[in-house]
Scaffold this motif. Structure first.
Motif, short mmCIF file in Angstrom:
data_model
loop_
_atom_site.label_atom_id
_atom_site.label_comp_id
_atom_site.label_asym_id
_atom_site.label_seq_id
_atom_site.Cartn_x
_atom_site.Cartn_y
_atom_site.Cartn_z
N GLN A 3 115.32 59.56 58.09
CA GLN A 3 115.32 58.20 57.58
C GLN A 3 114.50 57.27 58.46
O GLN A 3 114.29 57.54 59.64
N GLN A 4 114.01 56.22 57.85
CA GLN A 4 113.31 55.18 58.58
C GLN A 4 114.30 54.06 58.93
O GLN A 4 115.46 54.10 58.56
N SER A 5 113.84 53.08 59.67
CA SER A 5 114.71 52.02 60.15
C SER A 5 115.45 51.33 59.01
O SER A 5 114.88 51.11 57.93
N PHE A 6 116.71 50.98 59.25
CA PHE A 6 117.48 50.26 58.23
C PHE A 6 116.86 48.89 57.96
O PHE A 6 117.08 48.29 56.90
N GLY A 54 114.58 50.05 51.44
CA GLY A 54 113.95 49.75 50.17
C GLY A 54 112.44 49.67 50.21
O GLY A 54 111.80 49.53 49.16
N ARG A 55 111.85 49.77 51.38
CA ARG A 55 110.38 49.70 51.50
C ARG A 55 109.88 50.64 52.59
O ARG A 55 109.12 50.26 53.46
N TRP A 56 110.30 51.89 52.49
CA TRP A 56 109.84 52.91 53.43
C TRP A 56 108.35 53.17 53.24
O TRP A 56 107.80 53.00 52.14
N LYS A 57 107.71 53.63 54.31
CA LYS A 57 106.33 54.10 54.22
C LYS A 57 106.34 55.49 53.61
O LYS A 57 107.05 56.37 54.06
N GLN A 65 111.30 56.09 47.41
CA GLN A 65 112.40 55.58 48.22
C GLN A 65 113.71 56.28 47.85
O GLN A 65 113.93 56.63 46.69
N VAL A 66 114.58 56.50 48.85
CA VAL A 66 115.88 57.13 48.62
C VAL A 66 117.00 56.21 49.08
O VAL A 66 116.79 55.27 49.84
N GLY A 72 105.96 55.80 61.66
CA GLY A 72 106.36 54.55 62.29
C GLY A 72 107.03 53.60 61.31
O GLY A 72 106.77 53.65 60.11
N ASP A 73 107.91 52.76 61.83
CA ASP A 73 108.58 51.76 60.99
C ASP A 73 108.70 50.47 61.78
O ASP A 73 108.12 50.32 62.85
N SER A 74 109.46 49.51 61.24
CA SER A 74 109.57 48.20 61.89
C SER A 74 110.23 48.27 63.26
O SER A 74 109.96 47.44 64.12
N ASN A 75 111.11 49.25 63.46
CA ASN A 75 111.78 49.36 64.74
C ASN A 75 110.95 50.13 65.76
O ASN A 75 111.05 49.88 66.96
N ALA A 76 110.13 51.06 65.29
CA ALA A 76 109.30 51.87 66.19
C ALA A 76 107.93 52.06 65.54
O ALA A 76 107.66 53.08 64.92
#
Length: 326
Positions: A239-242, A246-249, A295-296, A178-182
């Motif tokens: 990829q996680q949400s744009f 810089g701060r992916w889980k 992070q990538v 999960g990320d900020s968008n989902a």
């Protein structure tokens, strides 16, 4: 007369003041939800790519037999702007192209035939059990695909009709982060459509409930298409949400899918600063997965080779491939 008029005016004024208060309260109470910009963007990209695909030649016909396996190849990633470590997930023996039997390099651990159906009225199985990761069983993936198609597909015969589960074959199932968008972890089930060929779906499920779907098509005849084709609309797998740039889980499970021509004998995928992962070649598709621990900034680096080991595709030279993450 004047006194009565003043009382009426005062009454009207009080009524208007109370109405303003109620409207103000409602304005604070009722708040429209923010627009899901990344989802809208993905759908827009998907629609544009679908239009390109429909104007090209016929959709790519899937190869008859699965080949390949997950494994680790030696060497380092050839790009220097990425700082993430990549780890392979599973390994399996390599099957020769064109073979109609099981793998020749050893046992596949009871892996069923890639062309066999999973359950009555359900999707077909992947080429290897190693394409079902993170403890996800085939039964769970098949049930998830059915749930997703029923919830997200349009009316039968309509433009949004995605077909039934038995029209598809599952090629990858992985954990989703999960990320900020989902928000909320879940699973992704990726399946390709047998009829017509070239279509794919990525179903997002959380707690067994469908929470979204991505749809795409790969056309080998589209402008700029090569022996290996990656549809950028499948970017949610890697990829996680744009909004979380810089701060992916971490750690983050990633996956990549694409189409390959029969001349391609091997595909490698490097993501981060780890060694490249050898993808599974499955009925004209390639499938790769791994784990990121850092992070990538760059998208997965994909290479394709022919039977002689000659490099025939490099995503860094593919103008249609988004090399940098948003």
């Amino acid at each position: 007369m004047n006194g009565a008029g003043e009382q009426a005016n005062q009454g009207d004024s009080g009524f208007e003041e109370r109405m303003r208060e109620l409207l103000a309260e409602d304005a604070y109470t009722i708040q429209p939800s923010s627009a899901p910009y990344p989802a809208i963007r993905r759908r827009g990209l998907a629609e544009r790519r679908r239009r390109v695909a429909m104007t090209g030649a016929a959709l790519m016909t899937l190869a008859a037999v699965p080949v390949g396996a997950y494994a680790v190849a030696g060497g380092n990633v050839e790009r220097d702007a990425d700082t993430a470590a990549s780890k392979p997930s599973v390994s399996a023996p390599h099957s020769p192209a064109g073979s109609t039997a099981g793998s020749t390099g050893g046992s596949t651990g009871g892996s069923p035939s890639a062309t066999s159906a999973g359950t009555a009225g359900g999707p077909g199985r992947p080429a290897t059990d190693g394409q079902l990761l993170d403890g996800i069983t085939f039964a769970q993936a098949a049930d998830g695909l059915k749930e997703c198609l029923a919830a997200e597909g349009g009316p039968a015969g309509g433009a949004g009709d995605l077909g039934e589960a038995d029209d598809y074959r599952i090629i990858l199932a992985i954990k989703s982060t999960g990320d900020s968008n989902a928000p909320g972890d879940g699973i992704y089930v990726t399946a390709v459509r047998e009829r017509p060929a070239g279509r794919w779906v990525i179903c997002s499920l959380k707690d067994g409930v469908a929470s979204g779907i991505s749809v795409g098509a790969i056309d080998a005849g589209a402008p700029g298409a090569g022996p290996v084709t990656v549809d950028g609309n499948g970017e949610q797998l890697y990829q996680q949400s744009f909004m979380d740039k810089g701060r992916w889980k971490l750690p983050f499970r990633w996956g990549v899918i694409g189409a390959v021509e029969t001349s391609v004998a091997k595909v490698t995928v490097a993501y981060g600063d780890g060694g490249p992962v050898a993808a599974t070649l499955d009925h004209g598709w390639f499938v790769a997965a791994g784990l990121l621990n850092q992070q990538v900034t760059l998208a997965p680096h994909i290479k394709g080779y022919d039977d002689a080991g000659k490099l025939v595709y490099d995503s860094d030279e593919d103008e249609t491939y988004a090399r940098t993450l948003p």
